[in-house]
Design a protein around this motif. Structure first.
Motif, PDB file in Angstrom:
ATOM      1  N   LEU A 142     -35.152 -23.793 -12.162  1.00 52.99           N
ATOM      2  CA  LEU A 142     -34.649 -22.920 -11.105  1.00 52.99           C
ATOM      3  C   LEU A 142     -35.801 -22.727 -10.135  1.00 52.99           C
ATOM      4  O   LEU A 142     -36.843 -22.183 -10.498  1.00 52.99           O
ATOM      5  N   ARG A 143     -35.644 -23.203  -8.905  1.00 57.20           N
ATOM      6  CA  ARG A 143     -36.706 -23.117  -7.899  1.00 57.20           C
ATOM      7  C   ARG A 143     -36.685 -21.794  -7.154  1.00 57.20           C
ATOM      8  O   ARG A 143     -37.722 -21.219  -6.865  1.00 57.20           O
ATOM      9  N   ALA A 144     -35.467 -21.337  -6.801  1.00 59.15           N
ATOM     10  CA  ALA A 144     -35.369 -20.128  -5.975  1.00 59.15           C
ATOM     11  C   ALA A 144     -34.021 -19.468  -6.177  1.00 59.15           C
ATOM     12  O   ALA A 144     -33.041 -20.104  -6.561  1.00 59.15           O
ATOM     13  N   VAL A 145     -34.021 -18.177  -5.897  1.00 66.44           N
ATOM     14  CA  VAL A 145     -32.802 -17.386  -5.793  1.00 66.44           C
ATOM     15  C   VAL A 145     -32.739 -16.924  -4.349  1.00 66.44           C
ATOM     16  O   VAL A 145     -33.698 -16.326  -3.843  1.00 66.44           O
ATOM     17  N   ASN A 146     -31.642 -17.213  -3.674  1.00 64.62           N
ATOM     18  CA  ASN A 146     -31.457 -16.793  -2.288  1.00 64.62           C
ATOM     19  C   ASN A 146     -30.323 -15.780  -2.220  1.00 64.62           C
ATOM     20  O   ASN A 146     -29.179 -16.119  -2.557  1.00 64.62           O
ATOM     21  N   ILE A 147     -30.639 -14.556  -1.840  1.00 69.10           N
ATOM     22  CA  ILE A 147     -29.601 -13.557  -1.606  1.00 69.10           C
ATOM     23  C   ILE A 147     -29.150 -13.790  -0.176  1.00 69.10           C
ATOM     24  O   ILE A 147     -29.887 -13.539   0.775  1.00 69.10           O
ATOM     25  N   THR A 148     -27.948 -14.328  -0.053  1.00 65.20           N
ATOM     26  CA  THR A 148     -27.524 -14.933   1.205  1.00 65.20           C
ATOM     27  C   THR A 148     -26.636 -14.078   2.085  1.00 65.20           C
ATOM     28  O   THR A 148     -26.598 -14.275   3.296  1.00 65.20           O
ATOM     29  N   ALA A 149     -25.882 -13.165   1.473  1.00 61.95           N
ATOM     30  CA  ALA A 149     -24.892 -12.440   2.284  1.00 61.95           C
ATOM     31  C   ALA A 149     -24.539 -11.109   1.654  1.00 61.95           C
ATOM     32  O   ALA A 149     -24.747 -10.885   0.461  1.00 61.95           O
ATOM     33  N   ARG A 170     -36.947 -14.694 -15.763  1.00 63.20           N
ATOM     34  CA  ARG A 170     -37.194 -15.466 -16.982  1.00 63.20           C
ATOM     35  C   ARG A 170     -37.793 -16.842 -16.696  1.00 63.20           C
ATOM     36  O   ARG A 170     -38.381 -17.453 -17.579  1.00 63.20           O
ATOM     37  N   THR A 171     -37.616 -17.337 -15.484  1.00 63.88           N
ATOM     38  CA  THR A 171     -38.056 -18.694 -15.160  1.00 63.88           C
ATOM     39  C   THR A 171     -39.225 -18.736 -14.184  1.00 63.88           C
ATOM     40  O   THR A 171     -39.786 -19.807 -13.950  1.00 63.88           O
ATOM     41  N   GLY A 172     -39.557 -17.609 -13.583  1.00 69.28           N
ATOM     42  CA  GLY A 172     -40.627 -17.590 -12.593  1.00 69.28           C
ATOM     43  C   GLY A 172     -40.191 -18.052 -11.219  1.00 69.28           C
ATOM     44  O   GLY A 172     -41.036 -18.309 -10.353  1.00 69.28           O
ATOM     45  N   ALA A 173     -38.890 -18.177 -10.993  1.00 73.03           N
ATOM     46  CA  ALA A 173     -38.384 -18.605  -9.687  1.00 73.03           C
ATOM     47  C   ALA A 173     -38.629 -17.521  -8.638  1.00 73.03           C
ATOM     48  O   ALA A 173     -38.669 -16.328  -8.954  1.00 73.03           O
ATOM     49  N   THR A 174     -38.784 -17.939  -7.406  1.00 71.53           N
ATOM     50  CA  THR A 174     -39.010 -17.024  -6.291  1.00 71.53           C
ATOM     51  C   THR A 174     -37.675 -16.480  -5.797  1.00 71.53           C
ATOM     52  O   THR A 174     -36.687 -17.204  -5.743  1.00 71.53           O
ATOM     53  N   ILE A 175     -37.663 -15.208  -5.440  1.00 75.42           N
ATOM     54  CA  ILE A 175     -36.459 -14.552  -4.938  1.00 75.42           C
ATOM     55  C   ILE A 175     -36.616 -14.336  -3.436  1.00 75.42           C
ATOM     56  O   ILE A 175     -37.657 -13.853  -2.985  1.00 75.42           O
ATOM     57  N   TYR A 176     -35.579 -14.696  -2.694  1.00 75.73           N
ATOM     58  CA  TYR A 176     -35.565 -14.526  -1.246  1.00 75.73           C
ATOM     59  C   TYR A 176     -34.310 -13.753  -0.846  1.00 75.73           C
ATOM     60  O   TYR A 176     -33.292 -13.808  -1.529  1.00 75.73           O
ATOM     61  N   ALA A 177     -34.395 -13.071   0.289  1.00 78.15           N
ATOM     62  CA  ALA A 177     -33.223 -12.418   0.877  1.00 78.15           C
ATOM     63  C   ALA A 177     -33.145 -12.828   2.336  1.00 78.15           C
ATOM     64  O   ALA A 177     -34.171 -12.923   3.023  1.00 78.15           O
ATOM     65  N   GLY A 178     -31.931 -13.072   2.792  1.00 79.55           N
ATOM     66  CA  GLY A 178     -31.715 -13.434   4.178  1.00 79.55           C
ATOM     67  C   GLY A 178     -32.063 -12.286   5.109  1.00 79.55           C
ATOM     68  O   GLY A 178     -31.864 -11.115   4.762  1.00 79.55           O
ATOM     69  N   GLU A 179     -32.581 -12.615   6.270  1.00 78.46           N
ATOM     70  CA  GLU A 179     -32.953 -11.592   7.244  1.00 78.46           C
ATOM     71  C   GLU A 179     -31.756 -10.722   7.614  1.00 78.46           C
ATOM     72  O   GLU A 179     -31.896  -9.504   7.751  1.00 78.46           O
ATOM     73  N   ASP A 180     -30.575 -11.329   7.753  1.00 70.67           N
ATOM     74  CA  ASP A 180     -29.393 -10.541   8.102  1.00 70.67           C
ATOM     75  C   ASP A 180     -29.023  -9.561   6.988  1.00 70.67           C
ATOM     76  O   ASP A 180     -28.571  -8.448   7.251  1.00 70.67           O
ATOM     77  N   VAL A 181     -29.238  -9.946   5.723  1.00 71.15           N
ATOM     78  CA  VAL A 181     -28.985  -9.041   4.589  1.00 71.15           C
ATOM     79  C   VAL A 181     -29.961  -7.872   4.644  1.00 71.15           C
ATOM     80  O   VAL A 181     -29.574  -6.710   4.469  1.00 71.15           O
ATOM     81  N   LEU A 182     -31.220  -8.177   4.912  1.00 69.77           N
ATOM     82  CA  LEU A 182     -32.232  -7.117   4.998  1.00 69.77           C
ATOM     83  C   LEU A 182     -31.968  -6.184   6.176  1.00 69.77           C
ATOM     84  O   LEU A 182     -32.179  -4.972   6.074  1.00 69.77           O
ATOM     85  N   GLU A 183     -31.520  -6.744   7.290  1.00 67.73           N
ATOM     86  CA  GLU A 183     -31.209  -5.902   8.449  1.00 67.73           C
ATOM     87  C   GLU A 183     -30.052  -4.961   8.158  1.00 67.73           C
ATOM     88  O   GLU A 183     -30.053  -3.809   8.580  1.00 67.73           O
ATOM     89  N   GLU A 184     -29.055  -5.448   7.412  1.00 70.59           N
ATOM     90  CA  GLU A 184     -27.875  -4.641   7.129  1.00 70.59           C
ATOM     91  C   GLU A 184     -28.096  -3.635   5.999  1.00 70.59           C
ATOM     92  O   GLU A 184     -27.674  -2.487   6.101  1.00 70.59           O
ATOM     93  N   ALA A 185     -28.767  -4.054   4.929  1.00 68.84           N
ATOM     94  CA  ALA A 185     -28.846  -3.196   3.746  1.00 68.84           C
ATOM     95  C   ALA A 185     -30.259  -2.763   3.378  1.00 68.84           C
ATOM     96  O   ALA A 185     -30.432  -1.915   2.500  1.00 68.84           O
ATOM     97  N   GLY A 186     -31.265  -3.333   4.043  1.00 68.30           N
ATOM     98  CA  GLY A 186     -32.641  -2.974   3.725  1.00 68.30           C
ATOM     99  C   GLY A 186     -32.994  -1.586   4.214  1.00 68.30           C
ATOM    100  O   GLY A 186     -32.441  -1.090   5.191  1.00 68.30           O
ATOM    101  N   VAL A 187     -33.904  -0.964   3.482  1.00 65.78           N
ATOM    102  CA  VAL A 187     -34.376   0.372   3.832  1.00 65.78           C
ATOM    103  C   VAL A 187     -35.882   0.283   4.044  1.00 65.78           C
ATOM    104  O   VAL A 187     -36.614  -0.113   3.136  1.00 65.78           O
TER     105      VAL A 187
END
Length: 156
Positions: free
Chosen positions: A72-79, A110-127
């Protein structure tokens, strides 16, 4: 996509709903995601280094990936649509699989994969929590140090 770090899990009151809190790496935005009790326990186990006697679902999936020679290379929180977060698992063989963010985060830990979040997700739900308000985050971290996976109860 912005790289994220897992701050931890907690139970939100008064609803008793678990959340996982992510923080933007090198930034001041936090992303709270409401999750289920089972996934909260899986994330807490991974963060605390708890090794169950038998593999739990996320441990099993990690072991299957290892057996197949795929990482598992990455987790992308996309929407974020209608209050529901969406994520993709990105594997070393180029395959991408849609998954719930809670399961994705549990597997990434568990795998050490990097987690990413889309900029639009962060703009909408980020604090945004500026550095001068970090004491509140520190209180949250202290809470995480005192909570155990058993505090999340059992899903029936």
């Amino acid at each position: 996509m912005k790289q994220m770090e897992v701050v931890g899990v907690r139970v939100e009151m008064p609803s008793n709903q678990p959340i996982v809190l992510l923080k933007e790496s090198g930034g001041e935005r936090y992303l709270p995601i409401w999750i289920g009790a089972v996934e909260a326990t899986a994330i807490a186990f991974a963060q605390q280094g708890v090794l169950p006697a038998r593999p739990l679902t996320h441990d099993l999936l990690r072991d299957v990936l290892d057996a197949l020679g795929v990482q598992l290379r990455a987790v992308n929180i996309t929407a974020l649509r209608e209050g529901i977060f969406f994520a993709d698992l990105v594997f070393s063989n180029g395959v991408e699989v849609s998954a719930r963010p809670s399961d994705s985060i549990a597997l990434a830990l568990r795998t050490g994969a990097t987690i990413y979040a889309g900029e639009d997700v962060l703009e909408e739900a980020g604090v945004a929590i500026p550095d001068e308000q970090e004491d509140e985050v520190e209180k949250f971290r202290e809470f995480l140090d005192t909570i155990s996976p058993e505090d999340f109860g059992r899903a029936g």
